[in-house]
Write a protein that holds these residues in place. Structure first.
Motif, mmCIF file in Angstrom:
data_model
loop_
_atom_site.group_PDB
_atom_site.id
_atom_site.type_symbol
_atom_site.label_atom_id
_atom_site.label_comp_id
_atom_site.label_asym_id
_atom_site.label_seq_id
_atom_site.Cartn_x
_atom_site.Cartn_y
_atom_site.Cartn_z
ATOM 1 N N ILE A 112 0.866 -1.173 0.000
ATOM 2 C CA ILE A 112 0.000 0.000 0.000
ATOM 3 C C ILE A 112 0.902 1.222 0.000
ATOM 4 O O ILE A 112 1.641 1.453 0.953
ATOM 5 C CB ILE A 112 -0.923 0.028 1.234
ATOM 6 C CG1 ILE A 112 -1.834 -1.195 1.220
ATOM 7 C CG2 ILE A 112 -1.723 1.323 1.282
ATOM 8 C CD1 ILE A 112 -2.677 -1.353 2.470
ATOM 9 N N TRP A 113 0.868 1.989 -1.082
ATOM 10 C CA TRP A 113 1.636 3.234 -1.186
ATOM 11 C C TRP A 113 0.748 4.346 -0.655
ATOM 12 O O TRP A 113 -0.303 4.610 -1.198
ATOM 13 C CB TRP A 113 1.995 3.530 -2.637
ATOM 14 C CG TRP A 113 2.822 2.477 -3.300
ATOM 15 C CD1 TRP A 113 2.386 1.529 -4.157
ATOM 16 C CD2 TRP A 113 4.219 2.282 -3.161
ATOM 17 N NE1 TRP A 113 3.426 0.744 -4.564
ATOM 18 C CE2 TRP A 113 4.567 1.190 -3.967
ATOM 19 C CE3 TRP A 113 5.221 2.921 -2.426
ATOM 20 C CZ2 TRP A 113 5.876 0.717 -4.065
ATOM 21 C CZ3 TRP A 113 6.509 2.453 -2.523
ATOM 22 C CH2 TRP A 113 6.831 1.373 -3.340
ATOM 23 N N ASP A 114 1.172 4.995 0.383
ATOM 24 C CA ASP A 114 0.375 6.043 1.003
ATOM 25 C C ASP A 114 0.970 7.402 0.652
ATOM 26 O O ASP A 114 1.871 7.881 1.326
ATOM 27 C CB ASP A 114 0.346 5.843 2.515
ATOM 28 C CG ASP A 114 -0.474 6.888 3.218
ATOM 29 O OD1 ASP A 114 -1.415 7.418 2.602
ATOM 30 O OD2 ASP A 114 -0.172 7.181 4.387
ATOM 31 N N PHE A 115 0.483 7.990 -0.450
ATOM 32 C CA PHE A 115 0.972 9.330 -0.800
ATOM 33 C C PHE A 115 -0.172 10.195 -1.292
ATOM 34 O O PHE A 115 -1.243 9.714 -1.610
ATOM 35 C CB PHE A 115 2.104 9.285 -1.831
ATOM 36 C CG PHE A 115 1.839 8.476 -3.072
ATOM 37 C CD1 PHE A 115 2.375 7.217 -3.205
ATOM 38 C CD2 PHE A 115 1.080 8.985 -4.107
ATOM 39 C CE1 PHE A 115 2.161 6.473 -4.345
ATOM 40 C CE2 PHE A 115 0.864 8.257 -5.252
ATOM 41 C CZ PHE A 115 1.405 6.996 -5.367
ATOM 42 N N ASP A 116 0.092 11.502 -1.308
ATOM 43 C CA ASP A 116 -0.918 12.477 -1.711
ATOM 44 C C ASP A 116 -1.170 12.411 -3.208
ATOM 45 O O ASP A 116 -0.323 11.970 -3.982
ATOM 46 C CB ASP A 116 -0.461 13.887 -1.344
ATOM 47 C CG ASP A 116 -0.276 14.047 0.147
ATOM 48 O OD1 ASP A 116 -0.954 13.336 0.898
ATOM 49 O OD2 ASP A 116 0.553 14.879 0.545
ATOM 50 N N ASP A 117 -2.330 12.920 -3.605
ATOM 51 C CA ASP A 117 -2.686 12.883 -5.018
ATOM 52 C C ASP A 117 -1.917 13.906 -5.854
ATOM 53 O O ASP A 117 -1.838 13.775 -7.064
ATOM 54 C CB ASP A 117 -4.186 13.054 -5.217
ATOM 55 C CG ASP A 117 -4.711 14.335 -4.586
ATOM 56 O OD1 ASP A 117 -3.935 15.032 -3.916
ATOM 57 O OD2 ASP A 117 -5.896 14.627 -4.767
ATOM 58 N N ASN A 118 -1.332 14.898 -5.240
ATOM 59 C CA ASN A 118 -0.569 15.888 -6.015
ATOM 60 C C ASN A 118 0.934 15.715 -5.836
ATOM 61 O O ASN A 118 1.692 16.668 -5.875
ATOM 62 C CB ASN A 118 -0.998 17.305 -5.639
ATOM 63 C CG ASN A 118 -0.654 17.645 -4.198
ATOM 64 O OD1 ASN A 118 -0.345 16.765 -3.414
ATOM 65 N ND2 ASN A 118 -0.720 18.911 -3.863
ATOM 66 N N ILE A 119 1.360 14.481 -5.710
ATOM 67 C CA ILE A 119 2.766 14.190 -5.452
ATOM 68 C C ILE A 119 3.667 14.575 -6.633
ATOM 69 O O ILE A 119 4.799 14.978 -6.448
ATOM 70 C CB ILE A 119 2.931 12.706 -5.057
ATOM 71 C CG1 ILE A 119 4.273 12.485 -4.371
ATOM 72 C CG2 ILE A 119 2.752 11.792 -6.247
ATOM 73 C CD1 ILE A 119 4.353 11.169 -3.658
ATOM 74 N N LEU A 120 3.145 14.486 -7.851
ATOM 75 C CA LEU A 120 3.925 14.906 -9.015
ATOM 76 C C LEU A 120 4.013 16.424 -9.114
ATOM 77 O O LEU A 120 5.050 16.977 -9.472
ATOM 78 C CB LEU A 120 3.321 14.344 -10.304
ATOM 79 C CG LEU A 120 3.581 12.873 -10.565
ATOM 80 C CD1 LEU A 120 2.772 12.398 -11.757
ATOM 81 C CD2 LEU A 120 5.047 12.622 -10.787
ATOM 82 N N GLU A 121 2.924 17.082 -8.811
ATOM 83 C CA GLU A 121 2.897 18.538 -8.887
ATOM 84 C C GLU A 121 3.851 19.172 -7.870
ATOM 85 O O GLU A 121 4.483 20.185 -8.154
ATOM 86 C CB GLU A 121 1.470 19.031 -8.633
ATOM 87 C CG GLU A 121 1.266 20.483 -8.973
ATOM 88 C CD GLU A 121 -0.207 20.839 -8.878
ATOM 89 O OE1 GLU A 121 -0.513 21.817 -8.174
ATOM 90 O OE2 GLU A 121 -1.022 20.146 -9.498
ATOM 91 N N ASN A 122 3.958 18.558 -6.702
ATOM 92 C CA ASN A 122 4.890 19.054 -5.679
ATOM 93 C C ASN A 122 6.330 18.663 -5.967
ATOM 94 O O ASN A 122 7.231 19.046 -5.235
ATOM 95 C CB ASN A 122 4.512 18.493 -4.301
ATOM 96 C CG ASN A 122 3.239 19.068 -3.791
ATOM 97 O OD1 ASN A 122 2.782 20.093 -4.264
ATOM 98 N ND2 ASN A 122 2.643 18.408 -2.825
ATOM 99 N N LYS A 123 6.529 17.836 -6.998
ATOM 100 C CA LYS A 123 7.843 17.325 -7.399
ATOM 101 C C LYS A 123 8.501 16.506 -6.292
ATOM 102 O O LYS A 123 9.716 16.513 -6.138
ATOM 103 C CB LYS A 123 8.747 18.468 -7.850
ATOM 104 C CG LYS A 123 8.190 19.157 -9.071
ATOM 105 C CD LYS A 123 9.121 20.179 -9.616
ATOM 106 C CE LYS A 123 8.465 20.724 -10.860
ATOM 107 N NZ LYS A 123 8.935 21.908 -11.364
ATOM 108 N N GLU A 124 7.658 15.787 -5.513
ATOM 109 C CA GLU A 124 8.185 14.888 -4.491
ATOM 110 C C GLU A 124 8.750 13.624 -5.120
ATOM 111 O O GLU A 124 9.647 13.002 -4.562
ATOM 112 C CB GLU A 124 7.095 14.525 -3.488
ATOM 113 C CG GLU A 124 6.710 15.670 -2.587
ATOM 114 C CD GLU A 124 5.667 15.254 -1.570
ATOM 115 O OE1 GLU A 124 5.851 14.203 -0.925
ATOM 116 O OE2 GLU A 124 4.685 15.987 -1.417
ATOM 117 N N VAL A 125 8.200 13.223 -6.263
ATOM 118 C CA VAL A 125 8.711 12.060 -6.988
ATOM 119 C C VAL A 125 8.788 12.393 -8.471
ATOM 120 O O VAL A 125 8.119 13.303 -8.961
ATOM 121 C CB VAL A 125 7.827 10.797 -6.802
ATOM 122 C CG1 VAL A 125 7.759 10.385 -5.361
ATOM 123 C CG2 VAL A 125 6.467 10.994 -7.374
#
Length: 137
Positions: A112-125
Motif C-alpha cells: 500500500i503506497w500512502d501518498f498524496d494525489d498531487n505528489i507529481l505537482e509538488n515534485k516529491e517524486v
C-alpha cells in the motif's frame, strides 16, 4: 494473524499516526512491525535536517539509506502479508536496491503506497518513480 510492515519517517508525529490508522479498519487482527527511516536519537537531535551543516545531512542520508535497506532485507525473509509505505519515505529518485527488494517483496505481499494525489505537482517524486510504484503494487 496477518503481519503488517509499516514504513514511516519517524514514529512520533500525529500525521504519521493518522495516515496509518486509516488502514486499521481494513486490516483486522494483525501484528504491526514499524520500520522508522531514522533512529529516534537521530531524529530528535538533528531535525530539521535542512538547517544542519552539510556533513550532518550526508550522515542522515546514509543512516536512512542503510536503515531502510536493512528493513527491506528483513521483510524479504519474514514475508509480511501487507506493506504500508508512508508518503515521507517516497523520495524523488528511489535507489535501485530499494526497487529490487520491493519487487521481491511484492511477489508475496500486498503493498500500500500512502501518498498524496498531487505528489507529481509538488515534485516529491519523478514520473519514473511513480511508474515504478504503479507497476509494483
Amino acid at each position: 494473524m496477518k503481519k503488517v510492515s509499516v514504513y514511516v519517517k519517524g514514529n512520533r508525529n500525529a500525521p504519521t499516526y493518522y495516515r496509518i490508522y486509516q488502514y486499521l479498519d481494513k486490516i483486522q487482527e494483525c501484528q504491526f512491525i514499524y520500520n522508522q527511516m531514522y533512529a529516534d536519537w537521530v531524529h530528535d537531535r538533528f531535525m530539521p535536517f535542512s538547517k544542519q551543516p552539510l556533513y550532518i545531512r550526508i550522515f542522515a542520508l546514509i543512516h536512512a539509506y542503510f536503515r531502510m535497506l536493512f528493513s527491506l532485507l528483513l521483510d524479504c525473509f519474514t514475508k509480511p502479508d501487507v506493506l504500508i509505505i508512508h508518503r515521507r519515505l517516497l523520495v524523488r529518485y528511489m535507489p535501485y536496491s530499494y526497487k529490487f527488494l520491493l519487487n521481491k517483496i511484492a511477489k508475496r505481499s500486498k503493498i500500500i503506497w500512502d501518498f498524496d494525489d498531487n505528489i507529481l505537482e509538488n515534485k516529491e517524486v519523478s514520473y519514473q518513480t511513480l511508474n515504478f510504484y504503479a507497476n509494483v503494487s
